[in-house]
Design a protein around this motif. Structure first.
Motif, PDB file in Angstrom:
ATOM      1  N   UNK A   1       0.802  -1.228   0.000  1.00  0.00           N
ATOM      2  CA  UNK A   1       0.000   0.000   0.000  1.00  0.00           C
ATOM      3  C   UNK A   1       0.832   1.275   0.000  1.00  0.00           C
ATOM      4  N   UNK A   2       2.139   1.159   0.293  1.00  0.00           N
ATOM      5  CA  UNK A   2       3.002   2.339   0.268  1.00  0.00           C
ATOM      6  C   UNK A   2       3.526   2.638  -1.134  1.00  0.00           C
ATOM      7  N   UNK A   3       3.184   1.781  -2.069  1.00  0.00           N
ATOM      8  CA  UNK A   3       3.604   1.951  -3.456  1.00  0.00           C
ATOM      9  C   UNK A   3       2.588   2.848  -4.166  1.00  0.00           C
ATOM     10  N   UNK A   4       3.061   3.833  -4.904  1.00  0.00           N
ATOM     11  CA  UNK A   4       2.171   4.820  -5.512  1.00  0.00           C
ATOM     12  C   UNK A   4       1.341   4.290  -6.675  1.00  0.00           C
ATOM     13  N   UNK A   5       1.516   3.014  -7.017  1.00  0.00           N
ATOM     14  CA  UNK A   5       0.635   2.431  -8.026  1.00  0.00           C
ATOM     15  C   UNK A   5      -0.814   2.505  -7.540  1.00  0.00           C
ATOM     16  N   UNK A   6      -1.018   2.423  -6.221  1.00  0.00           N
ATOM     17  CA  UNK A   6      -2.366   2.536  -5.664  1.00  0.00           C
ATOM     18  C   UNK A   6      -2.846   3.988  -5.655  1.00  0.00           C
ATOM     19  N   UNK A   7      -1.928   4.894  -5.334  1.00  0.00           N
ATOM     20  CA  UNK A   7      -2.280   6.313  -5.291  1.00  0.00           C
ATOM     21  C   UNK A   7      -2.692   6.826  -6.667  1.00  0.00           C
ATOM     22  N   UNK A   8      -2.199   6.203  -7.727  1.00  0.00           N
ATOM     23  CA  UNK A   8      -2.487   6.702  -9.072  1.00  0.00           C
ATOM     24  C   UNK A   8      -3.976   6.666  -9.404  1.00  0.00           C
ATOM     25  N   UNK A   9      -4.757   5.820  -8.730  1.00  0.00           N
ATOM     26  CA  UNK A   9      -6.206   5.807  -8.971  1.00  0.00           C
ATOM     27  C   UNK A   9      -6.845   7.140  -8.570  1.00  0.00           C
ATOM     28  N   UNK A  10      -6.178   7.887  -7.672  1.00  0.00           N
ATOM     29  CA  UNK A  10      -6.706   9.190  -7.239  1.00  0.00           C
ATOM     30  C   UNK A  10      -6.291  10.307  -8.178  1.00  0.00           C
ATOM     31  N   UNK A  11      -5.354  10.035  -9.090  1.00  0.00           N
ATOM     32  CA  UNK A  11      -4.884  11.040 -10.049  1.00  0.00           C
ATOM     33  C   UNK A  11      -4.895  10.441 -11.456  1.00  0.00           C
ATOM     34  N   UNK A  12      -6.074  10.125 -11.998  1.00  0.00           N
ATOM     35  CA  UNK A  12      -6.158   9.395 -13.278  1.00  0.00           C
ATOM     36  C   UNK A  12      -5.384  10.084 -14.406  1.00  0.00           C
ATOM     37  N   UNK A  13      -4.614   9.283 -15.134  1.00  0.00           N
ATOM     38  CA  UNK A  13      -3.903   9.784 -16.303  1.00  0.00           C
ATOM     39  C   UNK A  13      -2.620  10.533 -15.995  1.00  0.00           C
ATOM     40  N   UNK A  14      -2.303  10.721 -14.740  1.00  0.00           N
ATOM     41  CA  UNK A  14      -1.095  11.464 -14.362  1.00  0.00           C
ATOM     42  C   UNK A  14       0.002  10.487 -13.928  1.00  0.00           C
ATOM     43  N   UNK A  15       1.215  10.692 -14.410  1.00  0.00           N
ATOM     44  CA  UNK A  15       2.335   9.828 -14.060  1.00  0.00           C
ATOM     45  C   UNK A  15       2.913  10.236 -12.702  1.00  0.00           C
ATOM     46  N   UNK A  16       3.038   9.260 -11.807  1.00  0.00           N
ATOM     47  CA  UNK A  16       3.602   9.494 -10.481  1.00  0.00           C
ATOM     48  C   UNK A  16       4.938   8.760 -10.372  1.00  0.00           C
ATOM     49  N   UNK A  17       6.059   9.478 -10.382  1.00  0.00           N
ATOM     50  CA  UNK A  17       7.354   8.815 -10.195  1.00  0.00           C
ATOM     51  C   UNK A  17       7.601   8.533  -8.723  1.00  0.00           C
ATOM     52  N   UNK A  18       8.254   7.419  -8.422  1.00  0.00           N
ATOM     53  CA  UNK A  18       8.536   7.066  -7.028  1.00  0.00           C
ATOM     54  C   UNK A  18       9.796   6.214  -6.934  1.00  0.00           C
ATOM     55  N   UNK A  19      10.628   6.525  -5.946  1.00  0.00           N
ATOM     56  CA  UNK A  19      11.810   5.723  -5.640  1.00  0.00           C
ATOM     57  C   UNK A  19      11.451   4.796  -4.482  1.00  0.00           C
ATOM     58  N   UNK A  20      11.723   3.491  -4.647  1.00  0.00           N
ATOM     59  CA  UNK A  20      11.327   2.531  -3.621  1.00  0.00           C
ATOM     60  C   UNK A  20      12.523   1.671  -3.210  1.00  0.00           C
ATOM     61  N   UNK A  21      12.450   1.168  -1.984  1.00  0.00           N
ATOM     62  CA  UNK A  21      13.483   0.277  -1.458  1.00  0.00           C
ATOM     63  C   UNK A  21      12.815  -0.974  -0.918  1.00  0.00           C
ATOM     64  N   UNK A  22      13.304  -2.143  -1.345  1.00  0.00           N
ATOM     65  CA  UNK A  22      12.771  -3.418  -0.904  1.00  0.00           C
ATOM     66  C   UNK A  22      13.395  -3.817   0.437  1.00  0.00           C
ATOM     67  N   UNK A  23      12.798  -4.791   1.152  1.00  0.00           N
ATOM     68  CA  UNK A  23      13.351  -5.206   2.450  1.00  0.00           C
ATOM     69  C   UNK A  23      14.793  -5.703   2.371  1.00  0.00           C
ATOM     70  N   UNK A  24      15.217  -6.228   1.201  1.00  0.00           N
ATOM     71  CA  UNK A  24      16.600  -6.707   1.073  1.00  0.00           C
ATOM     72  C   UNK A  24      17.589  -5.586   0.783  1.00  0.00           C
ATOM     73  N   UNK A  25      17.092  -4.323   0.716  1.00  0.00           N
ATOM     74  CA  UNK A  25      17.965  -3.183   0.478  1.00  0.00           C
ATOM     75  C   UNK A  25      18.084  -2.784  -0.978  1.00  0.00           C
ATOM     76  N   UNK A  26      17.562  -3.582  -1.901  1.00  0.00           N
ATOM     77  CA  UNK A  26      17.626  -3.223  -3.325  1.00  0.00           C
ATOM     78  C   UNK A  26      16.702  -2.034  -3.601  1.00  0.00           C
TER      79      UNK A  26
END
Length: 472
Positions: free
Chosen positions: A355-380
């Motif tokens: 749920x912290x991934x902005x792929x879900x947030x994009x439903x609130x901003x239809x058609x707009x690109x949301x860039x996001x930097x993410x870190x996985x639990x393994x540090x990648x």
């Protein structure tokens, strides 16, 4: 350009063991010394064309099976698996992993299969609804969608056979995107004797495209927009005209389940369609020139945003590489409806995404690109772009059936994307900690946790209330 040396030690050793031969017996078959066979098996000598020919003749094997190089993918998969938090911090270094692949390839493969089963079991538990035989079957047998994902993952999302089929279909003709629909109708009529007609939505209830084999007619619903009409015609052309090529890929992968075969056939025909509409060399050049501006690419080639996303994930031809991407599509409930991957990022089959991934947030901003930097639990770390995509509307009751897609790459490639140009990539606060999903994520003290993880016990302290009821 110097020729790349071919080392086949593990495959040669396995071939000899399968025949229950000693190195001396194999040496006699090939007209070599036992010492030279030993050097070949230990990758201390490269394979010459002459020896390769002798191997094919003496053992009746296809030389392509011997020289197929999947070491890069296997090494990436091995590194990714060992980053799982279950293994802790003391993991083998790169040299040890390469040695394992060189000298114990079957053991490394078995380890990867075991780890994959461990992950799949956790994911499949999420999909079980109420017991019964069908649930047991789902655990024992991979879903058709999982088979598709694994097939594409094994090929790093790139199928040279289909790229060549697409080039053969186009005959290097410079076809303008505006003329592609008429061109495809002409080719279908000329090559396959198929007519194309556009029909009202009511004539094809709950259907976007139907091919009637008896009448030799493709019916397209008026609910399809122009890019998707073009794509559907190209898809059918590939499915019919290059059926043998598609089935060869499926057969080589040893996919036996009829339902899985059908799903693979559909997705491989989609790949063909994308390769026809977005020719590899031209598309790669345009993608690099505009720094992977997906809207620009969609306009340039007359395709949809989602189709452009799919195509950039396939640019993995040796000698002409694009950025390696993963692609994920979800619905409003977070269910995964499509996934492709040319990276080490692990995409869950079930249970939605973090749920912290902005792929879900994009439903609130239809058609707009949301860039996001993410870190996985393994540090990648990865850079992702998230946006909604529209589905065909067939009437009042099917409006607003949006889905959301994300396209991501390793942080090392973020600078090649226009969407990252306004960020300073060395700022640690840029990164949002995410997981695959709650039931598979080991993170503690996450304010968005909705479930206990399946594979570990979070601490419980009755004297303390954390941010959620799962943390104390």
């Amino acid at each position: 350009m110097p020729q790349r040396k071919t080392f086949v030690g593990p495959r040669l050793r396995q071939l000899r063991r399968d025949r229950k031969e000693s190195q001396a017996e194999m040496a006699r078959q090939l007209g070599l010394s036992p010492a030279y066979v030993n050097l070949l098996e230990n990758n201390q000598r490269s394979l010459s064309v002459q020896v390769l020919v002798r191997l094919s003749e003496a053992y009746g094997v296809d030389w392509r099976d011997l020289v197929q190089d999947d070491a890069t993918t296997a090494l990436a998969d091995l590194r990714n698996a060992l980053q799982d938090p279950v293994f802790g911090d003391d993991t083998p270094d790169l040299q040890e992993l390469r040695a394992a692949l060189d000298h114990s390839p079957k053991f490394a493969h078995s380890f990867l299969e075991l780890h994959k089963s461990y992950q799949s079991l956790g994911e499949r538990l999420l999909s079980l609804g109420g017991g019964g035989a069908s649930d047991a079957e789902r655990i024992a047998t991979a879903s058709p969608e999982a088979v598709v994902h694994d097939l594409f993952r094994k090929h790093r999302n790139h199928f040279d056979l289909l790229e060549r089929a697409a080039a053969d279909f186009r005959h290097d003709e410079p076809i303008d995107a505006d003329e592609m629909y008429s061109y495809l109708k002409l080719r279908l009529k000329r090559d396959l004797g198929i007519q194309v007609s556009s029909v009202p939505v009511t004539a094809l209830p709950q259907t976007l495209r139907y091919y009637d084999q008896k009448t030799g007619e493709i019916q397209l619903s008026e609910g399809l927009d122009h890019p998707n009409r073009v794509f559907q015609l190209t898809h059918v052309a590939g499915l019919l005209k290059y059926r043998e090529t598609i089935d060869k890929i499926i057969s080589t992968a040893n996919i036996l389940d009829p339902r899985a075969q059908a799903r693979c056939r559909v997705e491989l025909a989609n790949y063909f369609a994308a390769a026809v509409l977005m020719p590899y060399a031209q598309f790669l050049s345009e993608a690099k020139g505009c720094r992977y501006d997906l809207d620009r690419l969609a306009l340039r080639f007359g395709v949809s945003f989602e189709q452009a996303c799919h195509r950039v994930t396939t640019l993995q031809r040796e000698g002409a590489l694009g950025v390696p991407f993963f692609f994920l599509r979800i619905d409003k409930a977070g269910n995964v409806t499509k996934r492709f991957n040319a990276t080490t990022f692990h995409l869950a089959e079930y249970g939605g995404a973090c749920p912290r991934w902005d792929i879900h947030l994009s439903f609130r901003t239809p058609g707009r690109i949301l860039p996001q930097f993410v870190e996985m639990p393994d540090g990648s770390r990865y850079f992702t772009v998230n946006r909604t995509v529209d589905r065909p509307s067939l009437g009042y009751d099917t409006q607003d059936q949006r889905l959301a897609v994300t396209l991501g790459c390793a942080i090392a490639h973020a600078g090649e994307l226009i969407y990252a140009s306004r960020f300073h990539l060395d700022e640690p606060e840029l990164f949002t900690p995410i997981g695959i999903n709650c039931r598979l994520c080991p993170r503690q003290n996450c304010a968005q946790r909705a479930h206990q993880p399946l594979h570990l016990d979070l601490p419980i302290d009755e004297r303390r209330r954390g941010q959620t009821r799962f943390e104390s």
